[in-house]
Design a protein around this motif. Structure first.
Motif, PDB file in Angstrom:
ATOM      1  N   LEU A 368       0.811  -1.229   0.000  1.00 13.52           N
ATOM      2  CA  LEU A 368       0.000   0.000   0.000  1.00 13.52           C
ATOM      3  C   LEU A 368       0.840   1.272   0.000  1.00 13.52           C
ATOM      4  CD1 LEU A 368      -2.831  -0.986   2.519  1.00 13.52           C
ATOM      5  CD2 LEU A 368      -2.879  -1.086   0.019  1.00 13.52           C
ATOM      6  N   GLU A 369       1.978   1.252  -0.654  1.00 15.23           N
ATOM      7  CA  GLU A 369       2.852   2.433  -0.641  1.00 15.23           C
ATOM      8  C   GLU A 369       2.147   3.708  -1.106  1.00 15.23           C
ATOM      9  OE1 GLU A 369       7.138   4.063  -2.396  1.00 15.23           O
ATOM     10  OE2 GLU A 369       6.572   1.958  -2.596  1.00 15.23           O
ATOM     11  N   PRO A 370       1.337   3.684  -2.176  1.00 18.54           N
ATOM     12  CA  PRO A 370       0.663   4.925  -2.589  1.00 18.54           C
ATOM     13  C   PRO A 370      -0.254   5.494  -1.510  1.00 18.54           C
ATOM     14  CG  PRO A 370       0.564   3.287  -4.337  1.00 18.54           C
ATOM     15  CD  PRO A 370       1.047   2.583  -3.110  1.00 18.54           C
ATOM     16  N   VAL A 371      -0.748   4.651  -0.624  1.00 21.80           N
ATOM     17  CA  VAL A 371      -1.695   5.086   0.403  1.00 21.80           C
ATOM     18  C   VAL A 371      -0.994   5.447   1.701  1.00 21.80           C
ATOM     19  CG1 VAL A 371      -3.717   4.425   1.769  1.00 21.80           C
ATOM     20  CG2 VAL A 371      -3.499   3.656  -0.615  1.00 21.80           C
ATOM     21  N   VAL A 372      -0.066   4.608   2.155  1.00 18.46           N
ATOM     22  CA  VAL A 372       0.518   4.773   3.487  1.00 18.46           C
ATOM     23  C   VAL A 372       1.939   5.318   3.465  1.00 18.46           C
ATOM     24  CG1 VAL A 372      -0.923   2.920   4.411  1.00 18.46           C
ATOM     25  CG2 VAL A 372       1.362   2.383   3.531  1.00 18.46           C
ATOM     26  N   GLY A 373       2.580   5.344   2.302  1.00 17.06           N
ATOM     27  CA  GLY A 373       3.938   5.858   2.217  1.00 17.06           C
ATOM     28  C   GLY A 373       4.994   4.772   2.396  1.00 17.06           C
ATOM     29  N   LYS A 374       6.225   5.081   2.001  1.00 18.51           N
ATOM     30  CA  LYS A 374       7.304   4.097   1.978  1.00 18.51           C
ATOM     31  C   LYS A 374       7.669   3.620   3.373  1.00 18.51           C
ATOM     32  CE  LYS A 374      10.431   4.442  -1.110  1.00 18.51           C
ATOM     33  NZ  LYS A 374      11.579   4.852  -1.973  1.00 18.51           N
ATOM     34  N   THR A 375       7.642   4.521   4.364  1.00 20.76           N
ATOM     35  CA  THR A 375       8.025   4.119   5.734  1.00 20.76           C
ATOM     36  C   THR A 375       7.109   3.030   6.266  1.00 20.76           C
ATOM     37  OG1 THR A 375       8.911   6.319   6.218  1.00 20.76           O
ATOM     38  CG2 THR A 375       8.366   4.905   8.092  1.00 20.76           C
ATOM     39  N   VAL A 377       5.386   0.950   4.504  1.00 21.09           N
ATOM     40  CA  VAL A 377       5.633  -0.271   3.721  1.00 21.09           C
ATOM     41  C   VAL A 377       6.807  -1.046   4.302  1.00 21.09           C
ATOM     42  CG1 VAL A 377       6.420  -1.157   1.486  1.00 21.09           C
ATOM     43  CG2 VAL A 377       4.627   0.588   1.584  1.00 21.09           C
ATOM     44  N   ILE A 378       7.863  -0.315   4.672  1.00 17.76           N
ATOM     45  CA  ILE A 378       9.029  -0.963   5.287  1.00 17.76           C
ATOM     46  C   ILE A 378       8.636  -1.614   6.611  1.00 17.76           C
ATOM     47  CG2 ILE A 378      11.299  -0.561   6.311  1.00 17.76           C
ATOM     48  CD1 ILE A 378      11.686   1.660   4.215  1.00 17.76           C
ATOM     49  N   ILE A 379       7.846  -0.891   7.416  1.00 15.59           N
ATOM     50  CA  ILE A 379       7.361  -1.448   8.689  1.00 15.59           C
ATOM     51  C   ILE A 379       6.526  -2.701   8.434  1.00 15.59           C
ATOM     52  CG2 ILE A 379       5.829  -1.034  10.652  1.00 15.59           C
ATOM     53  CD1 ILE A 379       6.725   1.895  10.561  1.00 15.59           C
ATOM     54  N   GLY A 380       5.680  -2.630   7.400  1.00 12.87           N
ATOM     55  CA  GLY A 380       4.860  -3.791   7.052  1.00 12.87           C
ATOM     56  C   GLY A 380       5.697  -4.980   6.634  1.00 12.87           C
ATOM     57  N   ALA A 381       6.745  -4.739   5.849  1.00 10.65           N
ATOM     58  CA  ALA A 381       7.622  -5.827   5.400  1.00 10.65           C
ATOM     59  C   ALA A 381       8.339  -6.467   6.583  1.00 10.65           C
ATOM     60  CB  ALA A 381       8.638  -5.292   4.393  1.00 10.65           C
ATOM     61  N   VAL A 382       8.803  -5.625   7.525  1.00  5.52           N
ATOM     62  CA  VAL A 382       9.476  -6.152   8.715  1.00  5.52           C
ATOM     63  C   VAL A 382       8.492  -6.962   9.562  1.00  5.52           C
ATOM     64  CG1 VAL A 382      10.608  -5.522  10.881  1.00  5.52           C
ATOM     65  CG2 VAL A 382      11.222  -4.338   8.761  1.00  5.52           C
ATOM     66  N   ALA A 383       7.263  -6.458   9.726  1.00  5.36           N
ATOM     67  CA  ALA A 383       6.252  -7.171  10.515  1.00  5.36           C
ATOM     68  C   ALA A 383       5.885  -8.500   9.871  1.00  5.36           C
ATOM     69  CB  ALA A 383       5.005  -6.303  10.685  1.00  5.36           C
ATOM     70  N   ALA A 384       5.714  -8.490   8.540  1.00  6.54           N
ATOM     71  CA  ALA A 384       5.386  -9.735   7.837  1.00  6.54           C
ATOM     72  C   ALA A 384       6.511 -10.750   7.976  1.00  6.54           C
ATOM     73  CB  ALA A 384       5.105  -9.442   6.368  1.00  6.54           C
ATOM     74  N   ALA A 385       7.750 -10.270   7.958  1.00  8.57           N
ATOM     75  CA  ALA A 385       8.905 -11.163   8.074  1.00  8.57           C
ATOM     76  C   ALA A 385       9.059 -11.675   9.499  1.00  8.57           C
ATOM     77  CB  ALA A 385      10.173 -10.430   7.637  1.00  8.57           C
ATOM     78  N   TRP A 386       9.062 -10.751  10.475  1.00 11.62           N
ATOM     79  CA  TRP A 386       9.303 -11.115  11.880  1.00 11.62           C
ATOM     80  C   TRP A 386       8.185 -12.004  12.432  1.00 11.62           C
ATOM     81  CZ3 TRP A 386      13.309  -8.889  15.163  1.00 11.62           C
ATOM     82  CH2 TRP A 386      13.230  -9.306  16.497  1.00 11.62           C
ATOM     83  N   PHE A 387       6.928 -11.578  12.228  1.00  8.66           N
ATOM     84  CA  PHE A 387       5.800 -12.253  12.861  1.00  8.66           C
ATOM     85  C   PHE A 387       5.117 -13.287  11.954  1.00  8.66           C
ATOM     86  CE2 PHE A 387       6.265  -8.196  15.055  1.00  8.66           C
ATOM     87  CZ  PHE A 387       6.272  -8.618  16.377  1.00  8.66           C
ATOM     88  N   GLY A 388       5.315 -13.202  10.642  1.00  7.81           N
ATOM     89  CA  GLY A 388       4.720 -14.170   9.729  1.00  7.81           C
ATOM     90  C   GLY A 388       5.682 -15.261   9.328  1.00  7.81           C
TER      91      GLY A 388
END
Length: 495
Positions: A368-375, A377-388
Motif C-alpha cells: 500500500l505504498e501509494p496510500v501509506v507511504g514508503k516508511t 511499507v518498510i514497517i509492514g515488510a518487517v512485521a510480515a517477516a518477523w511475525f509471519g
C-alpha cells in the motif's frame, strides 16, 4: 515426583528414565545431537528455497508460462507431500533417526542431479523426487526436540532450531544472487542446484552423533522380544546417564512422575493406525494444530516462492528482489527465535495469535505504498517477516505435543502434508494466475484474512501445552490440563 513401588518393574523403570530425562538440562550430548539434526534441516531449507531462484532465472530463460511457473514452484512440494505420511508412519515404526538418514540421502542426490536437467519435464521430475526425501525429513527435527528436550525448554530449543532454519532461507537468495552475477543464465541455476548435494557429506555425522529418540525406543521395547527390549532400554539408560553425568546429576533410579506411570499403563492398549487421528480427542487436536500450521504456511509459501516476483511487480529490479527476499528471511530468523522463548513463559496460544495478527497487518501494508507511504511499507515488510515468516516455532512444536509417542510421527507428518498441500501445493500453483487476475494487493489482503481466521481455533479451543510433559500431553486420559503435580514441581525446583 515421589518414590514408587509396583509389580510392573519394567513400566516403573521406563517411567523413571522418562522422569529423569524430563528433569535433565540441555547438555553437550543433546546440543550436538539436536545441532546436527538442525544442520540437515538448514541444508534442506536451501533446496526448498532454491525454487525462487529457479523461477527468477528459468522463467525468462525457458520462456515459461504462468502455469509452468506455478508447476515449477509446486514441484518440490508435490514430492514432499507424497513422502510425508508414509515417512511419519515409518518414523513411528522404525525410528526417527533411520527416516532422517534415508530422507537426507534422497533429497541431496536428486537435488544435485536436477542440475543436469535438459528441459522443464526433467527438472519437475527431479524436484519431485527430491521432495520425497524432504517430506521424510521435515517432521523429524521437532519430533526429536519434543522427545529429547525437557518440558521447560522445548519451545525455546524449537525457536533456536527455527532461527537457524529461517536464516538458512537467506542462502538460496544470496547464492542465487551470486550465481546470477557470476555465471550465464544457462549455468547460474545449475551451480545452485549442485550445491544442494552437500548434505550427503553429513550422513556419517548423523549416524554417529544423533541419538535415537528415547521415547521411541521405550515404546518399541514393549513390542520386542526380551533380548531386543532389554537392548532398547539399555540404549535409553545409557543416554540418560550420559546426560546426567554431563550435568553432574546423580543417577536416581527411584524417582517417577505418577502422571507418566498412568499414561504408560494406558498406552499399552492403544493402536497406531491413521484411524486414530479420526477419533477423539485426536481429531479435535489435529484440526486445531493443522489450522495453526496452515496459517503460518500461507505467508511462508507466498513470500518464499514468489517474494522476488512480488517485489518485481512492485517495481524492484531482479537483483534487488532477491536481496529484499534474503533480508526478509534474515529478519524472520529473529522473530522465530524470540517466539519460542516467549511461548515457553507466556503460553503457546496467546503468543501465536499475536504473531498472526501482526503478520497479517504487515502483509497488507506491504503493498500500500501509494496510500501509506514508503516508511509504513518498510514497517509492514518487517512485521510480515518477523511475525509471519518467523511464526513456526509454536505451531510445529504445538503439533508434536498433541500426540502420544505411537502416533507422533504419523500425526505430525499428516499435519505437514495437509497444511503444505493446501499452501505449498494448491496455493503456490494458483498464485501466478491470482496475481495476474486480481493484483498483488487483493491477493495479500485475502491471505492476511485467512491467516487470522485459521489462528483463532488454537486460541479459543486448543489445549495449552507449555510446561507439560509429553506423556501427559499425548494421552487421551482425563488428566489435569496444564497443572503438573506438586511433587513434579518440587523435584524440578530442587534439581
Amino acid at each position: 515426583m515421589h518414590r514408587e513401588s509396583s509389580p510392573d518393574r519394567e513400566l516403573v523403570a521406563d517411567a523413571n528414565l522418562l522422569t529423569r530425562l524430563d528433569r535433565a538440562p540441555i547438555t553437550r550430548t543433546l546440543k550436538i545431537g539436536i545441532g546436527v539434526v538442525v544442520l540437515v534441516w538448514l541444508l534442506e531449507s536451501f533446496d526448498i528455497g532454491l525454487v525462487s531462484v529457479l523461477i527468477v532465472v528459468l522463467g525468462p530463460e525457458w520462456q515459461l508460462t504462468s502455469a509452468e511457473i506455478g508447476m515449477l514452484g509446486a514441484s518440490g512440494t508435490v514430492g514432499l507431500l507424497l513422502g510425508m505420511i508414509p515417512a511419519g508412519r515409518m518414523a513411528d515404526r522404525f525410528g526417527r533417526k533411520k527416516v532422517l538418514i534415508v530422507g537426507t540421502i534422497i533429497f541431496a542426490v536428486f537435488t544435485f542431479l536436477s542440475a543436469f536437467s535438459g528441459n522443464l519435464t526433467q527438472l519437475l521430475v527431479m524436484r519431485s523426487i527430491a521432495g520425497l526425501g524432504e517430506g521424510a525429513i521435515f517432521p523429524v527435527p521437532y519430533l526429536m526436540i519434543s522427545e529429547l528436550i525437557n518440558k521447560e525448554r522445548r519451545g525455546r530449543v524449537m525457536g533456536y532450531a527455527q532461527w537457524i532454519l529461517n536464516a538458512g532461507y537467506t542462502l538460496p537468495a544470496l547464492i542465487g544472487l551470486w550465481a546470477i552475477s557470476t555465471f550465464e543464465p544457462t549455468w547460474s541455476w545449475r551451480v545452485a542446484s549442485m550445491i544442494g548435494g552437500v548434505p550427503l557429506l553429513l550422513i556419517p555425522v548423523l549416524a554417529i552423533w544423533v541419538p535415537e529418540s528415547p521415547r521411541y525406543l521405550l515404546r518399541s521395547a514393549e513390542k520386542l522380544n526380551k533380548n531386543h527390549a532389554h537392548e532398547a532400554r539399555d540404549k535409553v539408560r545409557h543416554l540418560v546417564e550420559k546426560i546426567e553425568n554431563e550435568a553432574g546429576i546423580d543417577h536416581d533410579t527411584t524417582i517417577v512422575d505418577q502422571d507418566i506411570v498412568n499414561v504408560l499403563l494406558a498406552r499399552k492398549e492403544g493402536s497406531a493406525g491413521i484411524g486414530q487421528l479420526l477419533r477423539q480427542p485426536y481429531l479435535k487436536r489435529s484440526l486445531i494444530a493443522y489450522a495453526a500450521l496452515t496459517a503460518s504456511f500461507i505467508v511462508w509459501y507466498t513470500m518464499l516462492t514468489y517474494a522476488p516476483k512480488i517485489f518485481g511487480m512492485l517495481g524492484a529490479t531482479q537483483s534487488n528482489s532477491l536481496l529484499y527476499t534474503g533480508a526478509m528471511m534474515l529478519i524472520s530468523a529473529f522473530g522465530v527465535f524470540y517466539q519460542g522463548r516467549i511461548a515457553d513463559h507466556r503460553g503457546r496460544k496467546p503468543v501465536f495469535a499475536a504473531y498472526m495478527v501482526i503478520a497479517s497487518v504487515g502483509l497488507v501494508l506491504l503493498t500500500l505504498e501509494p496510500v501509506v507511504g514508503k516508511t509504513m511499507v518498510i514497517i509492514g515488510a518487517v512485521a510480515a517477516a518477523w511475525f509471519g515468516l518467523g511464526s513456526f516455532a509454536v505451531p510445529k512444536m504445538y503439533m508434536a505435543e498433541q500426540y502420544p509417542t505411537r502416533l507422533r510421527g504419523l500425526g505430525t507428518s499428516t499435519g505437514e502434508m495437509i497444511s503444505r498441500g493446501l499452501t505449498g501445493g494448491i496455493l503456490v500453483a494458483l498464485l501466478p494466475g491470482l496475481f495476474a487476475g486480481f493484483g498483488v494487493t487483493i491477493v495479500l489482503i485475502c491471505a492476511a484474512v485467512a491467516m487470522t481466521l485459521l489462528a483463532l481455533p488454537m486460541l479459543f479451543a486448543g489445549q495449552e501445552t507449555s510446561g507439560r510433559n509429553m506423556e501427559d500431553l499425548g494421552t487421551d486420559l482425563v488428566l489435569p490440563e496444564g497443572k503438573p503435580s506438586a511433587d513434579a514441581s518440587r523435584s524440578s525446583a530442587e534439581l
